[in-house]
Motif scaffolding. Sequence first.
Motif, PDB file in Angstrom:
ATOM      1  N   ALA A 170       0.838  -1.203   0.000  1.00  0.00           N
ATOM      2  CA  ALA A 170       0.000   0.000   0.000  1.00  0.00           C
ATOM      3  C   ALA A 170       0.875   1.256   0.000  1.00  0.00           C
ATOM      4  O   ALA A 170       0.577   2.231  -0.699  1.00  0.00           O
ATOM      5  CB  ALA A 170      -0.914  -0.016   1.214  1.00  0.00           C
ATOM      6  N   ALA A 171       1.948   1.220   0.784  1.00  0.00           N
ATOM      7  CA  ALA A 171       2.851   2.378   0.828  1.00  0.00           C
ATOM      8  C   ALA A 171       3.506   2.606  -0.529  1.00  0.00           C
ATOM      9  O   ALA A 171       3.597   3.735  -1.015  1.00  0.00           O
ATOM     10  CB  ALA A 171       3.922   2.165   1.895  1.00  0.00           C
TER      11      ALA A 171
ATOM     12  N   GLU B  51       2.384   1.712  -3.431  1.00  0.00           N
ATOM     13  CA  GLU B  51       1.396   2.177  -4.416  1.00  0.00           C
ATOM     14  C   GLU B  51       1.073   3.646  -4.209  1.00  0.00           C
ATOM     15  O   GLU B  51       0.709   4.339  -5.160  1.00  0.00           O
ATOM     16  CB  GLU B  51       0.120   1.338  -4.316  1.00  0.00           C
ATOM     17  CG  GLU B  51       0.243  -0.004  -5.023  1.00  0.00           C
ATOM     18  CD  GLU B  51      -0.970  -0.878  -4.806  1.00  0.00           C
ATOM     19  OE1 GLU B  51      -2.037  -0.346  -4.471  1.00  0.00           O
ATOM     20  OE2 GLU B  51      -0.836  -2.103  -4.967  1.00  0.00           O
ATOM     21  N   ALA B  52       1.167   4.097  -2.962  1.00  0.00           N
ATOM     22  CA  ALA B  52       0.843   5.494  -2.683  1.00  0.00           C
ATOM     23  C   ALA B  52       1.950   6.445  -3.128  1.00  0.00           C
ATOM     24  O   ALA B  52       1.711   7.643  -3.299  1.00  0.00           O
ATOM     25  CB  ALA B  52       0.590   5.670  -1.190  1.00  0.00           C
TER      26      ALA B  52
ATOM     27  N   GLU C  53      -8.224  -1.654   3.722  1.00  0.00           N
ATOM     28  CA  GLU C  53      -8.818  -0.627   2.871  1.00  0.00           C
ATOM     29  C   GLU C  53      -8.974   0.668   3.655  1.00  0.00           C
ATOM     30  O   GLU C  53      -8.927   1.754   3.095  1.00  0.00           O
ATOM     31  CB  GLU C  53     -10.171  -1.100   2.343  1.00  0.00           C
ATOM     32  CG  GLU C  53      -9.998  -2.118   1.217  1.00  0.00           C
ATOM     33  CD  GLU C  53     -11.318  -2.694   0.764  1.00  0.00           C
ATOM     34  OE1 GLU C  53     -12.359  -2.289   1.301  1.00  0.00           O
ATOM     35  OE2 GLU C  53     -11.293  -3.551  -0.119  1.00  0.00           O
TER      36      GLU C  53
ATOM     37  N   VAL D  78      -4.653   3.893   6.930  1.00  0.00           N
ATOM     38  CA  VAL D  78      -4.100   5.122   6.368  1.00  0.00           C
ATOM     39  C   VAL D  78      -2.589   5.116   6.597  1.00  0.00           C
ATOM     40  O   VAL D  78      -2.127   4.875   7.703  1.00  0.00           O
ATOM     41  CB  VAL D  78      -4.719   6.362   7.049  1.00  0.00           C
ATOM     42  CG1 VAL D  78      -4.071   7.631   6.543  1.00  0.00           C
ATOM     43  CG2 VAL D  78      -6.214   6.392   6.819  1.00  0.00           C
TER      44      VAL D  78
ATOM     45  N   ARG E  77       1.691  10.561   5.877  1.00  0.00           N
ATOM     46  CA  ARG E  77       2.602  11.267   4.974  1.00  0.00           C
ATOM     47  C   ARG E  77       4.052  11.057   5.409  1.00  0.00           C
ATOM     48  O   ARG E  77       4.945  10.922   4.590  1.00  0.00           O
ATOM     49  CB  ARG E  77       2.251  12.757   4.992  1.00  0.00           C
ATOM     50  CG  ARG E  77       2.898  13.571   3.896  1.00  0.00           C
ATOM     51  CD  ARG E  77       2.424  14.996   3.968  1.00  0.00           C
ATOM     52  NE  ARG E  77       1.009  15.127   3.669  1.00  0.00           N
ATOM     53  CZ  ARG E  77       0.520  15.254   2.432  1.00  0.00           C
ATOM     54  NH1 ARG E  77       1.340  15.247   1.410  1.00  0.00           N
ATOM     55  NH2 ARG E  77      -0.766  15.376   2.211  1.00  0.00           N
TER      56      ARG E  77
ATOM     57  N   LEU F  37       5.234   7.683   4.236  1.00  0.00           N
ATOM     58  CA  LEU F  37       5.546   7.705   2.800  1.00  0.00           C
ATOM     59  C   LEU F  37       6.866   8.419   2.547  1.00  0.00           C
ATOM     60  O   LEU F  37       7.682   7.991   1.733  1.00  0.00           O
ATOM     61  CB  LEU F  37       4.426   8.412   2.024  1.00  0.00           C
ATOM     62  CG  LEU F  37       3.156   7.612   1.801  1.00  0.00           C
ATOM     63  CD1 LEU F  37       2.167   8.422   0.979  1.00  0.00           C
ATOM     64  CD2 LEU F  37       3.466   6.302   1.096  1.00  0.00           C
TER      65      LEU F  37
ATOM     66  N   GLU G  77      10.123   6.892   0.827  1.00  0.00           N
ATOM     67  CA  GLU G  77      10.672   7.527  -0.373  1.00  0.00           C
ATOM     68  C   GLU G  77      12.153   7.873  -0.180  1.00  0.00           C
ATOM     69  O   GLU G  77      12.985   7.655  -1.061  1.00  0.00           O
ATOM     70  CB  GLU G  77       9.870   8.790  -0.690  1.00  0.00           C
ATOM     71  CG  GLU G  77       9.981   9.243  -2.127  1.00  0.00           C
ATOM     72  CD  GLU G  77       8.935  10.273  -2.469  1.00  0.00           C
ATOM     73  OE1 GLU G  77       8.296  10.825  -1.551  1.00  0.00           O
ATOM     74  OE2 GLU G  77       8.746  10.524  -3.680  1.00  0.00           O
TER      75      GLU G  77
END
Lengths: 129, 180
Positions: free
Chosen positions: A51-52, A54-55, B109, B112, B115, B118, B122
């Motif tokens: 999920a990460a 894909e985000a 689903e 969450v 940020r 993520l 990244e």
Amino acid sequence: MNHLTHEDAARWAAGLLDEGRATSLEAHARSCSGCEALLAEEARAEVLLAAALEALPAPGPHLPGFAPLRRSPRLTLVLVPLALAASLAVFFAARASAELDGPGGAAPRYEHEHQVPLESLAALAPVGL
Amino acid sequence: MSATMNTALLTVEARALNGERAAWDELVAQHRRRVMVALLADGHSLSTAEELCQETWSRLWQQQQRGGLDRLELPGLAVTQVRFLGRDERRAGRVRQHAAGEEASVDFEAAVISRQQLSRVEQALSRLSAQAQRVFRLAQHEQLPHADVAALVGLSVQRVRQIVFEVRTVLRAELREDES
């Protein structure tokens, strides 16, 4: 078969095992509740990671760079003469354009033949205006 | 070269859409584990997951035979279908939870990802070596089989799998660190 380790389960969940190894691991987990729970735990981690990923914004298209060209003698034989020809064409086109313009620089060009330069109009204007 | 590989993958799906059984077998082998992982993560037992996976592929095949499939986006379509079946089974009370119990299931689903998580993932990806980034991109984002990735980057399949595993370990650690 020995009980699974976290690494076994993680590799299974990520699809990093050979088919035979994955099948035997699943067969063991079916009869071993502890190993089944381990697979489930790693499955949850896998789904979260998926999920990460894909985000995240998708990475750009794969650009191979020039290294494969350098390694390809046939492509080099075609591309280098083409690049030289293009450079020469640009050079001679620029030189021909400069010769047309003459030593004083670019001659004025007008969209229509009846157009005249603004300086000429100024010369025609009545003195004192 | 990778575009050629992608075309080859699409060709399998196109063949499956034309009703070729061998192409379906190939797709099932390729995506079976992803579908099972989705069910295990939802808290189903391994045996239930296997049954529902079988049912999912069977339904997709039947739908194609009836002309009801004009696109085949895998594994997404199969995962959606199997999770639907899983919820249906759970509502009907016919499923056995795995050993960790009901509390282990998570509604992914509704999950969450922050940020910050993520961002950490990244950044971790950007810190990888160029080779690791390339291998991971080909295997993860372009979903090429490991043998194809190995051929593209000039490494053994085992080495490619090891790199993918190491990258995933790093990324999962970043996710866990943020959760804690």
